[in-house]
Design a protein around this motif. Structure first.
Motif, PDB file in Angstrom:
ATOM      1  N   GLU A 251      -1.717  -4.976 -22.439  1.00  0.00           N
ATOM      2  CA  GLU A 251      -2.615  -4.388 -23.431  1.00  0.00           C
ATOM      3  C   GLU A 251      -4.053  -4.860 -23.274  1.00  0.00           C
ATOM      4  OE1 GLU A 251      -0.670  -5.457 -27.053  1.00  0.00           O
ATOM      5  OE2 GLU A 251       0.456  -3.577 -27.159  1.00  0.00           O
ATOM      6  N   VAL A 252      -4.219  -6.069 -22.729  1.00  0.00           N
ATOM      7  CA  VAL A 252      -5.574  -6.607 -22.585  1.00  0.00           C
ATOM      8  C   VAL A 252      -6.404  -5.763 -21.626  1.00  0.00           C
ATOM      9  CG1 VAL A 252      -5.174  -8.184 -20.645  1.00  0.00           C
ATOM     10  CG2 VAL A 252      -6.802  -8.815 -22.426  1.00  0.00           C
ATOM     11  N   LEU A 253      -5.741  -5.011 -20.738  1.00  0.00           N
ATOM     12  CA  LEU A 253      -6.469  -4.144 -19.798  1.00  0.00           C
ATOM     13  C   LEU A 253      -7.132  -2.962 -20.491  1.00  0.00           C
ATOM     14  CD1 LEU A 253      -4.078  -4.097 -16.705  1.00  0.00           C
ATOM     15  CD2 LEU A 253      -6.263  -5.282 -16.932  1.00  0.00           C
ATOM     16  N   LYS A 254      -6.842  -2.769 -21.801  1.00  0.00           N
ATOM     17  CA  LYS A 254      -7.542  -1.722 -22.542  1.00  0.00           C
ATOM     18  C   LYS A 254      -9.024  -2.062 -22.705  1.00  0.00           C
ATOM     19  CE  LYS A 254      -3.518   0.044 -25.024  1.00  0.00           C
ATOM     20  NZ  LYS A 254      -2.927   0.335 -26.355  1.00  0.00           N
ATOM     21  N   HIS A 255      -9.353  -3.311 -22.470  1.00  0.00           N
ATOM     22  CA  HIS A 255     -10.770  -3.684 -22.399  1.00  0.00           C
ATOM     23  C   HIS A 255     -11.285  -3.192 -21.049  1.00  0.00           C
ATOM     24  CE1 HIS A 255     -10.956  -6.404 -25.915  1.00  0.00           C
ATOM     25  NE2 HIS A 255      -9.693  -6.696 -25.609  1.00  0.00           N
ATOM     26  N   LYS A 256     -12.116  -2.175 -21.070  1.00  0.00           N
ATOM     27  CA  LYS A 256     -12.559  -1.559 -19.818  1.00  0.00           C
ATOM     28  C   LYS A 256     -13.341  -2.535 -18.947  1.00  0.00           C
ATOM     29  CE  LYS A 256     -12.612   3.219 -21.449  1.00  0.00           C
ATOM     30  NZ  LYS A 256     -13.439   4.446 -21.672  1.00  0.00           N
ATOM     31  N   HIS A 257     -14.100  -3.425 -19.571  1.00  0.00           N
ATOM     32  CA  HIS A 257     -14.879  -4.354 -18.754  1.00  0.00           C
ATOM     33  C   HIS A 257     -13.962  -5.315 -18.005  1.00  0.00           C
ATOM     34  CE1 HIS A 257     -14.173  -7.023 -22.208  1.00  0.00           C
ATOM     35  NE2 HIS A 257     -14.635  -8.042 -21.489  1.00  0.00           N
ATOM     36  N   LEU A 258     -12.793  -5.644 -18.584  1.00  0.00           N
ATOM     37  CA  LEU A 258     -11.831  -6.474 -17.866  1.00  0.00           C
ATOM     38  C   LEU A 258     -11.229  -5.692 -16.696  1.00  0.00           C
ATOM     39  CD1 LEU A 258     -10.040  -8.957 -17.425  1.00  0.00           C
ATOM     40  CD2 LEU A 258      -8.442  -7.985 -19.097  1.00  0.00           C
ATOM     41  N   SER A 259     -10.872  -4.437 -16.937  1.00  0.00           N
ATOM     42  CA  SER A 259     -10.300  -3.614 -15.859  1.00  0.00           C
ATOM     43  C   SER A 259     -11.257  -3.498 -14.687  1.00  0.00           C
ATOM     44  CB  SER A 259      -9.954  -2.221 -16.398  1.00  0.00           C
ATOM     45  OG  SER A 259      -8.978  -2.304 -17.419  1.00  0.00           O
ATOM     46  N   TRP A 260     -12.548  -3.295 -15.002  1.00  0.00           N
ATOM     47  CA  TRP A 260     -13.539  -3.205 -13.932  1.00  0.00           C
ATOM     48  C   TRP A 260     -13.739  -4.564 -13.256  1.00  0.00           C
ATOM     49  CZ3 TRP A 260     -15.200   0.357 -10.962  1.00  0.00           C
ATOM     50  CH2 TRP A 260     -15.217   1.681 -11.389  1.00  0.00           C
ATOM     51  N   ALA A 261     -13.612  -5.641 -14.024  1.00  0.00           N
ATOM     52  CA  ALA A 261     -13.747  -6.981 -13.431  1.00  0.00           C
ATOM     53  C   ALA A 261     -12.606  -7.243 -12.453  1.00  0.00           C
ATOM     54  CB  ALA A 261     -13.759  -8.049 -14.525  1.00  0.00           C
ATOM     55  N   VAL A 262     -11.414  -6.792 -12.798  1.00  0.00           N
ATOM     56  CA  VAL A 262     -10.271  -6.947 -11.900  1.00  0.00           C
ATOM     57  C   VAL A 262     -10.536  -6.213 -10.586  1.00  0.00           C
ATOM     58  CG1 VAL A 262      -7.832  -6.357 -11.564  1.00  0.00           C
ATOM     59  CG2 VAL A 262      -8.597  -7.313 -13.751  1.00  0.00           C
ATOM     60  N   ALA A 263     -11.042  -4.966 -10.704  1.00  0.00           N
ATOM     61  CA  ALA A 263     -11.362  -4.186  -9.498  1.00  0.00           C
ATOM     62  C   ALA A 263     -12.482  -4.852  -8.694  1.00  0.00           C
ATOM     63  CB  ALA A 263     -11.767  -2.767  -9.881  1.00  0.00           C
ATOM     64  N   ALA A 264     -13.522  -5.296  -9.396  1.00  0.00           N
ATOM     65  CA  ALA A 264     -14.662  -5.922  -8.722  1.00  0.00           C
ATOM     66  C   ALA A 264     -14.237  -7.203  -8.010  1.00  0.00           C
ATOM     67  CB  ALA A 264     -15.773  -6.220  -9.727  1.00  0.00           C
ATOM     68  N   GLN A 265     -13.373  -7.992  -8.649  1.00  0.00           N
ATOM     69  CA  GLN A 265     -12.925  -9.236  -8.018  1.00  0.00           C
ATOM     70  C   GLN A 265     -12.051  -8.949  -6.801  1.00  0.00           C
ATOM     71  OE1 GLN A 265     -14.441 -12.014  -8.192  1.00  0.00           O
ATOM     72  NE2 GLN A 265     -13.658 -12.964 -10.062  1.00  0.00           N
ATOM     73  N   PHE A 266     -11.239  -7.900  -6.881  1.00  0.00           N
ATOM     74  CA  PHE A 266     -10.418  -7.481  -5.741  1.00  0.00           C
ATOM     75  C   PHE A 266     -11.307  -7.220  -4.520  1.00  0.00           C
ATOM     76  CE2 PHE A 266      -8.693  -4.164  -3.047  1.00  0.00           C
ATOM     77  CZ  PHE A 266      -7.364  -4.501  -2.877  1.00  0.00           C
ATOM     78  N   PHE A 267     -12.364  -6.454  -4.713  1.00  0.00           N
ATOM     79  CA  PHE A 267     -13.234  -6.102  -3.591  1.00  0.00           C
ATOM     80  C   PHE A 267     -14.158  -7.246  -3.201  1.00  0.00           C
ATOM     81  CE2 PHE A 267     -11.930  -1.870  -4.994  1.00  0.00           C
ATOM     82  CZ  PHE A 267     -11.567  -1.319  -3.777  1.00  0.00           C
TER      83      PHE A 267
END
Length: 438
Positions: A251-267
């Motif tokens: 549910e915490v991934l509903k925070h869009k800035h966290l979801s984008w941070a996960v993607a940004a950290q991946f790359f």
């Protein structure tokens, strides 16, 4: 699967200022946690030496050699959720001790791997090291962030990570001095050798990794004992009542800035590992230098990375973190173009510049990603750590591109270039926190 921490990792400003004299209790814990950033920096930056070294010792192609990265960073992906659960149940101190001991066991496994020259055992050892690092980073990153005023979380993370940058300079010196032999033979030369001489060469190359990793494992055990006997405050803070959040792991991934941070950290992690993993071979091709000289250039790269951390930490006092991240991404994109199209020593200069500008990206993305998560901070931390799997996937893709293009290292740098474009979007727009409804 639900993940609900019993306590939040977020310290409220009111709680900090209600006990002004209590800030001193955080100084020693912060120093000890900062040491952890150095230790896992040593592990990661020794991988940059291991990749070309094991490629030679075990006779691998580029794609196979990047399995060093895959073994370590796959562990981050697989261990992120268990590491978060360990942190939830055991707390910061016990999690850190466990991470150190797992890390040490992987380091000691390098001895039988070298004795048998078995690449598979090296990969198992690296996977175990990665598991230990995952536990350490899952605990240490948020612990460093909460040891003080929440407004200074990004600055504290960058300060601690500066010592990770110090490791980026120290590890190549150790690796180049004690692991790289400087002896390289063409396929024709190896074929012309008597079997016994050729086998002795390969075994000698493999054996050079034993002493550095025995020393590293021993240091880790000593540090674990130090943590065991030291008193560390287990921060139990109140949630930020201004923020509506959910502690559920998904549910915490509903925070869009966290979801984008996960993607940004991946790359980001993928980009950093790509650049460092192929740095030595790029220096050999681009500047026509030998293995040892290329290794010492990697040390200069590490010094620039470390300097970038300190400069970045200072700049964050005057420039908003997302703006600095965006500026550094733009400069890194331009330098990737230079590294792909340039010739000679200018290619190495470009890679050094990329190291300088990458330096603040990981801690800045991390701090922006867990901002305003309240009780979901630990779950968010686990997601961001899990995204480090980018370091397992993207270097393998880069190695494949290089092998498909006749061992042309430069063309492979299209991979980190694309990564920086995605991180740039996060720095410009994706970082913005958005509230979620209950």
């Amino acid at each position: 699967m639900a993940f609900a921490p019993q306590e939040t990792s977020l310290v409220s400003e009111q709680n900090i200022h209600s006990n002004r004299g209590g800030g001193k209790q955080y100084i020693l814990p912060f120093i000890l946690v900062t040491c952890l950033f150095f230790l896992w920096g040593m592990a990661h930056n020794l991988d940059s030496i291991l990749i070309p070294h094991l490629k030679k010792a075990c006779q691998l192609n580029n794609r196979q050699s990047t399995l060093v990265d895959t073994a370590v960073f796959l562990a981050y992906f697989l261990m992120a959720i268990p590491a978060g659960a360990i942190l939830k149940k055991w707390g910061y101190k016990s999690s850190i001790i466990l991470g150190l001991l797992v890390f040490a066991s992987g380091a000691f496994l390098f001895v039988p791997a070298a004795n048998t020259r078995a690449y598979e055992i090296f990969l198992v050892a690296l996977f175990i090291i990665g598991c230990g690092l995952t536990i350490l980073e899952t605990a240490a990153n948020p612990y460093a962030a909460v040891l003080g005023d929440p407004a200074g979380a990004s600055t504290r993370l960058n300060l601690a990570a500066s010592f990770n940058g110090l490791a980026a300079m120290v590890a190549p010196i150790i690796g180049t001095t004690f692991i790289l032999s400087g002896k390289e033979y063409s396929k024709a030369d190896l074929d012309a050798m008597p079997d016994a001489e050729r086998l002795n060469y390969f075994m000698t190359e493999a054996a050079s990794v034993k002493m550095p990793y025995i020393v590293l494992g021993s240091v880790l055990v000593v540090i674990a004992l130090l943590f065991y006997f030291m008193h560390l405050p287990e921060v139990k803070a109140v949630a930020d009542t201004k923020t509506e959040s959910r502690a559920g792991f998904f549910e915490v991934l509903k925070h869009k800035h966290l979801s984008w941070a996960v993607a940004a950290q991946f790359f980001y992690v993928g980009a950093q590992v790509c650049v460092t993993s192929f740095f030595i071979r790029m220096a050999q091709q681009g500047a026509n230098v030998d293995e040892k000289t290329a290794g010492y250039y990697l040390t200069v790269y590490g010094a620039l990375f470390m300097g970038g951390r300190f400069v970045g930490t200072a700049l964050l006092k005057f420039i908003k973190s997302h703006n600095l991240l965006s500026i550094y991404c733009i400069l890194s994109i331009l330098l990737c173009v230079v590294s792909m199209l340039g010739e000679g020593i200018h290619v190495i200069y470009a890679l050094g510049g990329i190291g300088f500008f990458m330096s603040i990206m990981f801690p800045t993305i991390f701090a922006l990603g867990i901002s305003n998560l309240g009780e979901g901070t630990k779950a968010g931390s686990s997601w961001i750590i899990m995204s480090i799997v980018g370091g397992a996937i993207l270097p393998y893709a880069m190695g494949t591109i290089i092998d498909m293009n006749g061992d042309n290292i430069q063309i492979g740098y299209i991979v980190p270039l694309i990564c920086f474009v995605i991180i740039l979007y996060f720095g410009m727009k994706g970082y913005k926190p958005s509230e979620i409804s209950k």
